[in-house]
Design an enzyme around this catalytic site. Structure first.
Site, PDB file in Angstrom:
ATOM      1  N   ASP A   1       1.046  -1.271  -0.085  1.00  9.64           N
ATOM      2  CA  ASP A   1      -0.030  -0.621  -0.464  1.00  9.64           C
ATOM      3  C   ASP A   1       0.650   1.222  -0.215  1.00  9.64           C
ATOM      4  O   ASP A   1       1.658   0.959   0.536  1.00  9.64           O
ATOM      5  CB  ASP A   1      -0.910  -0.209   1.283  1.00  9.64           C
ATOM      6  CG  ASP A   1      -1.782   0.618   1.509  1.00  9.64           C
ATOM      7  OD1 ASP A   1      -1.896   1.240  -0.129  1.00  9.64           O
ATOM      8  OD2 ASP A   1      -2.264   1.134   2.495  1.00  9.64           O
ATOM      9  N   HIS A   2       0.482   2.304  -0.677  1.00  4.76           N
ATOM     10  CA  HIS A   2       1.161   3.258  -0.910  1.00  4.76           C
ATOM     11  C   HIS A   2       2.931   3.085  -0.893  1.00  4.76           C
ATOM     12  O   HIS A   2       3.180   4.205  -0.069  1.00  4.76           O
ATOM     13  CB  HIS A   2       0.699   4.014   0.385  1.00  4.76           C
ATOM     14  CG  HIS A   2      -0.712   4.880   0.216  1.00  4.76           C
ATOM     15  ND1 HIS A   2      -1.119   5.874  -0.188  1.00  4.76           N
ATOM     16  CD2 HIS A   2      -1.484   4.222   1.629  1.00  4.76           C
ATOM     17  CE1 HIS A   2      -2.122   6.367   0.105  1.00  4.76           C
ATOM     18  NE2 HIS A   2      -2.329   5.441   0.695  1.00  4.76           N
TER      19      HIS A   2
ATOM     20  N   GLY B   1     -11.392   4.721   3.893  1.00  2.00           N
ATOM     21  CA  GLY B   1     -12.243   3.506   3.893  1.00  2.00           C
ATOM     22  C   GLY B   1     -12.656   3.027   4.806  1.00  2.00           C
ATOM     23  O   GLY B   1     -13.740   2.755   5.297  1.00  2.00           O
TER      24      GLY B   1
ATOM     25  N   ASN C   1      -9.470   0.124   1.319  1.00  2.00           N
ATOM     26  CA  ASN C   1      -8.315   0.515   2.221  1.00  2.00           C
ATOM     27  C   ASN C   1      -9.461   0.800   3.540  1.00  2.00           C
ATOM     28  O   ASN C   1      -9.858   2.338   3.178  1.00  2.00           O
ATOM     29  CB  ASN C   1      -7.504   1.130   1.838  1.00  2.00           C
ATOM     30  CG  ASN C   1      -6.445   0.661   0.431  1.00  2.00           C
ATOM     31  OD1 ASN C   1      -7.505  -0.096   0.017  1.00  2.00           O
ATOM     32  ND2 ASN C   1      -5.313   0.915   0.125  1.00  2.00           N
TER      33      ASN C   1
HETATM   34  P1  13P Z   1      -8.905   4.408   6.927  1.00  2.00           P
HETATM   35  O1  13P Z   1      -7.216   5.324   7.357  1.00  2.00           O
HETATM   36  O2  13P Z   1      -9.657   5.270   6.716  1.00  2.00           O
HETATM   37  O3  13P Z   1      -8.921   3.449   7.545  1.00  2.00           O
HETATM   38  O4  13P Z   1      -7.984   3.845   5.791  1.00  2.00           O
HETATM   39  C1  13P Z   1      -7.024   3.553   5.287  1.00  2.00           C
HETATM   40  C2  13P Z   1      -6.185   3.690   3.684  1.00  2.00           C
HETATM   41  O5  13P Z   1      -6.967   4.332   3.265  1.00  2.00           O
HETATM   42  C3  13P Z   1      -4.843   2.567   3.745  1.00  2.00           C
HETATM   43  O6  13P Z   1      -4.404   2.748   2.684  1.00  2.00           O
END
Ligand code: 13P
Length: 288
Positions: free
Chosen positions: A81-82, A217, A237
């Protein structure tokens, strides 16, 4: 079993469902995510954010994520992620991650395209899926490491939202497999109620016709999840509010101060709170 991102997202989109992508920077979160997915009998994505390197390194957690994915009874994608740095994205692929995100959303449009294309070329030659981000999902001041944190009153500014026409040009130029879009969600705790531009999600999807990803999310209303999924979101996410649900379960457990406590029990209690929150989210995302 360990699977690729494409196969679960395409199926989810066809069935108007979304796959939960849980950030799992420790063993308890990995176990809770797998148990919840097996209980609900649905695929899941285990992901590690480059920004969570301060909690645990990719070298440490990555092999454990893969091991649990391979042993699971349900399909599990293991995703970075990211991903910001080229090195980290290469490292995830070398470990065996089936999907990576290149997040160049802070760079100008053309540079975002160039960085994303470079990763897509390598990843696709190895059968690894790629997520990119266009527009920018902010991180609230009560959140961690996934995006820019502006002043809280700037959250809600729409000039960082994804433009549908630009999204089409971006997807055509990069051939990414899925696209993270900005439409009002925020990483971390919502300090004011989110106002989501859900029509924008549909407009983007109609242009790009590839699965869209909701970042920030967790902490969203069930009805908004459902509309977002109808409109094109196929990966959600989800981290902050599950994290808090685990902590809340622990806080309740520790309230009785006339008891001897053991760390192993505390971990069990927090993990159960987390697992229950995950299961609730999985059911909403499945439309069940
Ligand atoms: P939240 O912080 O809303 O749970 O989102 C997590 C996220 O987007 C990780 O990439």
């Amino acid at each position: 079993m360990l699977v690729g991102l494409q196969e679960v997202l395409v199926k989810a989109r066809a069935e108007k469902q979304a796959i939960a992508a849980f950030n799992v920077p420790n063993l308890e979160m990995i176990r809770a995510a797998i148990q919840a997915a097996e209980e609900v009998n649905t695929p899941v994505i285990l992901q590690h954010a480059e920004g969570h390197g301060s909690l645990i390194s990719l070298e440490e957690i990555g092999p454990i994520m893969l091991q649990y994915a391979k042993r699971s009874k349900v399909p599990v994608v293991v995703h970075l992620d990211h991903g910001k740095s080229f090195e980290m994205i290469m490292q995830a692929m070398k470990l065996g991650f089936t999907s990576v995100m290149i997040d160049a959303s802070d760079l100008p449009f053309e540079e975002n395209i160039a960085r994303t294309k470079e990763i897509v070329k390598i990843a696709h030659s190895l059968g690894v899926s790629v997520e990119a981000e266009l527009g920018h999902v902010f991180t609230s001041s009560l959140g961690g490491g996934e995006g820019r944190t502006p002043d809280d009153d700037q959250i809600g500014e729409t000039d960082i939202y994804t433009d549908p026409k630009q999204a089409k040009d971006f997807v055509d130029a990069t051939t990414v497999d899925c696209l993270a879009v900005a439409f009002g969600t925020v990483h971390g705790v919502y300090l004011k109620e989110p106002k989501l531009d859900l029509d924008r999600v549909k407009k983007i999807y109609d242009e790009v016709k590839i699965p869209l990803v909701m970042h920030g999310g967790s902490g969203v209303e069930a009805s908004d999840y459902r509309t977002a999924i109808e409109n094109g979101i196929a990966k959600i996410n989800y981290y902050t509010y599950a994290n808090q649900a685990g902590a809340a379960a622990l806080r309740d457990y520790l309230k009785a101060d006339n008891q001897d406590y053991f760390l192993e029990d505390c971990i069990e209690v927090a993990t159960k709170g987390l697992r229950e929150d995950y299961m609730e989210a999985l059911k909403i995302f499945n439309g069940k």
